[in-house]
Write a protein that holds these residues in place. Structure first.
Motif, PDB file in Angstrom:
ATOM      1  N   ILE A 150      -9.959  -8.548  17.410  1.00 13.41           N
ATOM      2  CA  ILE A 150      -9.431  -8.457  16.049  1.00 13.41           C
ATOM      3  C   ILE A 150      -8.914  -7.042  15.797  1.00 13.41           C
ATOM      4  CG2 ILE A 150      -9.960  -8.641  13.590  1.00 13.41           C
ATOM      5  CD1 ILE A 150     -12.132 -10.619  14.241  1.00 13.41           C
ATOM      6  N   ALA A 151      -7.726  -6.960  15.194  1.00  8.47           N
ATOM      7  CA  ALA A 151      -7.143  -5.660  14.868  1.00  8.47           C
ATOM      8  C   ALA A 151      -7.817  -5.069  13.639  1.00  8.47           C
ATOM      9  CB  ALA A 151      -5.652  -5.805  14.614  1.00  8.47           C
ATOM     10  N   LYS A 152      -8.237  -3.832  13.779  1.00  6.84           N
ATOM     11  CA  LYS A 152      -8.814  -3.092  12.655  1.00  6.84           C
ATOM     12  C   LYS A 152      -7.782  -2.074  12.178  1.00  6.84           C
ATOM     13  CE  LYS A 152     -12.769  -0.137  11.481  1.00  6.84           C
ATOM     14  NZ  LYS A 152     -14.023   0.476  11.985  1.00  6.84           N
ATOM     15  N   PHE A 153      -7.317  -2.258  10.952  1.00  2.26           N
ATOM     16  CA  PHE A 153      -6.255  -1.409  10.414  1.00  2.26           C
ATOM     17  C   PHE A 153      -6.804  -0.058   9.947  1.00  2.26           C
ATOM     18  CE2 PHE A 153      -3.924  -5.132  10.760  1.00  2.26           C
ATOM     19  CZ  PHE A 153      -2.632  -5.035  10.250  1.00  2.26           C
ATOM     20  N   PRO A 154      -5.963   0.973   9.952  1.00  2.29           N
ATOM     21  CA  PRO A 154      -6.367   2.242   9.334  1.00  2.29           C
ATOM     22  C   PRO A 154      -6.458   2.060   7.824  1.00  2.29           C
ATOM     23  CG  PRO A 154      -4.048   2.307   9.977  1.00  2.29           C
ATOM     24  CD  PRO A 154      -4.593   1.023  10.513  1.00  2.29           C
ATOM     25  N   PRO A 155      -7.072   3.009   7.109  1.00  3.34           N
ATOM     26  CA  PRO A 155      -7.184   2.884   5.651  1.00  3.34           C
ATOM     27  C   PRO A 155      -5.820   2.727   4.995  1.00  3.34           C
ATOM     28  CG  PRO A 155      -8.571   4.667   6.464  1.00  3.34           C
ATOM     29  CD  PRO A 155      -7.721   4.231   7.620  1.00  3.34           C
ATOM     30  N   ALA A 156      -5.772   1.933   3.912  1.00  6.27           N
ATOM     31  CA  ALA A 156      -4.514   1.707   3.193  1.00  6.27           C
ATOM     32  C   ALA A 156      -3.970   3.018   2.642  1.00  6.27           C
ATOM     33  CB  ALA A 156      -4.744   0.717   2.066  1.00  6.27           C
ATOM     34  N   LYS A 157      -2.632   3.137   2.612  1.00 11.07           N
ATOM     35  CA  LYS A 157      -1.996   4.365   2.150  1.00 11.07           C
ATOM     36  C   LYS A 157      -1.934   4.454   0.629  1.00 11.07           C
ATOM     37  CE  LYS A 157       0.755   5.067   6.316  1.00 11.07           C
ATOM     38  NZ  LYS A 157       2.108   5.156   6.912  1.00 11.07           N
ATOM     39  N   LYS A 158      -1.988   3.292  -0.026  1.00  9.60           N
ATOM     40  CA  LYS A 158      -2.009   3.327  -1.492  1.00  9.60           C
ATOM     41  C   LYS A 158      -3.211   2.546  -1.995  1.00  9.60           C
ATOM     42  CE  LYS A 158       1.058  -0.680  -2.225  1.00  9.60           C
ATOM     43  NZ  LYS A 158       2.311  -1.131  -2.835  1.00  9.60           N
ATOM     44  N   LYS A 159      -3.626   2.859  -3.206  1.00  3.92           N
ATOM     45  CA  LYS A 159      -4.792   2.197  -3.766  1.00  3.92           C
ATOM     46  C   LYS A 159      -4.506   0.722  -3.972  1.00  3.92           C
ATOM     47  CE  LYS A 159      -7.027   6.070  -6.113  1.00  3.92           C
ATOM     48  NZ  LYS A 159      -7.535   6.583  -7.410  1.00  3.92           N
ATOM     49  N   GLY A 160      -5.424  -0.097  -3.466  1.00  3.73           N
ATOM     50  CA  GLY A 160      -5.267  -1.539  -3.625  1.00  3.73           C
ATOM     51  C   GLY A 160      -6.267  -2.063  -4.619  1.00  3.73           C
ATOM     52  N   GLY A 161      -7.134  -2.956  -4.155  1.00  4.42           N
ATOM     53  CA  GLY A 161      -8.142  -3.518  -5.042  1.00  4.42           C
ATOM     54  C   GLY A 161      -9.343  -2.608  -5.155  1.00  4.42           C
ATOM     55  N   LEU A 162     -10.415  -3.158  -5.675  1.00  2.00           N
ATOM     56  CA  LEU A 162     -11.630  -2.389  -5.887  1.00  2.00           C
ATOM     57  C   LEU A 162     -12.664  -2.648  -4.781  1.00  2.00           C
ATOM     58  CD1 LEU A 162     -11.902  -3.035  -9.737  1.00  2.00           C
ATOM     59  CD2 LEU A 162     -10.904  -1.046  -8.579  1.00  2.00           C
TER      60      LEU A 162
END
Length: 230
Positions: A116-128
């Motif tokens: 499973i691919a583990k993405f880097p942290p999102a670049k913009k704020k998403g959900g909580l």
């Protein structure tokens, strides 16, 4: 042993990304087949995908939008005929789709049954964090295995794992439901950090509606899985 690797890409209104997504994986030698399932797009996703002139790429169009789970099941009926390794890849990865190579290598080395691919942290704020937290904690509670990327749709499977499923679960809970089933059946899952990027949902109305649907679908799948595995 020579492996036949098939990649399934469910795509819905990805006209702006599908060309880059495909062009950055067609030259990966290990990939033998790329199945694009257009999920009833209202834009020209299917035309753009069909214009990629490469024998690996096979494009199919559904008559209407039926959801990611349906599109994956449609693609699986085709890929299972020849492939012994099957991957799921989203259509909005653009040039970062080339990172799938990082998932292919460990499965070829028999390091796990599912990568499973583990993405880097999102670049913009998403959900909580409610949806991600629900998915991660529920998988841990039900299987005893802690995973960070339970929601990731970028996955590579040995064929035998997918043969356990009559069909892929529908709705936004597809990844969580499959993860629980695979671990319960005793398959080994490995997460691999990739530098992939895709369309992020922000903290706007559209983003919160999307995450609300995700939360609802995951809760529904979890209820079903608790009944099945109690």
């Amino acid at each position: 042993m020579n492996h036949y690797i098939s990649i399934i890409i469910p795509a819905y209104n990805e006209a702006d990304k599908i060309k880059d997504t495909l062009e950055n994986i067609i030259d990966i030698n290990e990939i033998n087949e790329i199945i694009v399932v257009d999920d009833g797009s209202s834009d020209n996703t299917v035309e753009i995908a069909s214009n990629i002139k490469n024998d690996k790429v096979k494009v199919f169009k559904l008559d209407k939008n039926r959801g990611k789970g349906y599109a994956l099941n449609y693609g699986l009926k085709i890929s299972m005929k020849n492939a012994d390794i099957i991957g799921f890849l989203d259509g909005d990865l653009g040039s970062s789709s080339s990172e799938i190579k990082k998932l292919i290598t460990p499965i070829l080395n028999d390091e796990a049954d599912v990568i499973i691919a583990k993405f880097p942290p999102a670049k913009k704020k998403g959900g909580l964090g409610f949806v991600k937290g629900l998915a991660k904690q529920s998988v841990l509670d039900m299987t005893g295995v802690e995973l960070d990327a339970t929601l990731s749709g970028q996955r590579i499977f040995k064929k035998e794992v997918l043969e356990r499923f009559d069909e892929i679960p529908f709705g936004y809970g597809v990844e969580v439901g499959m993860t629980i089933d695979m671990l319960k059946h005793g398959y080994k899952i490995k997460e691999v950090l990739v530098d992939m990027t895709h369309t992020e949902t922000g903290r706007n109305l559209k983003g919160f509606v999307h995450r609300g649907k995700q939360y609802y679908h995951i809760k529904k799948v979890l209820k079903q899985k608790r009944k099945e595995w109690r």
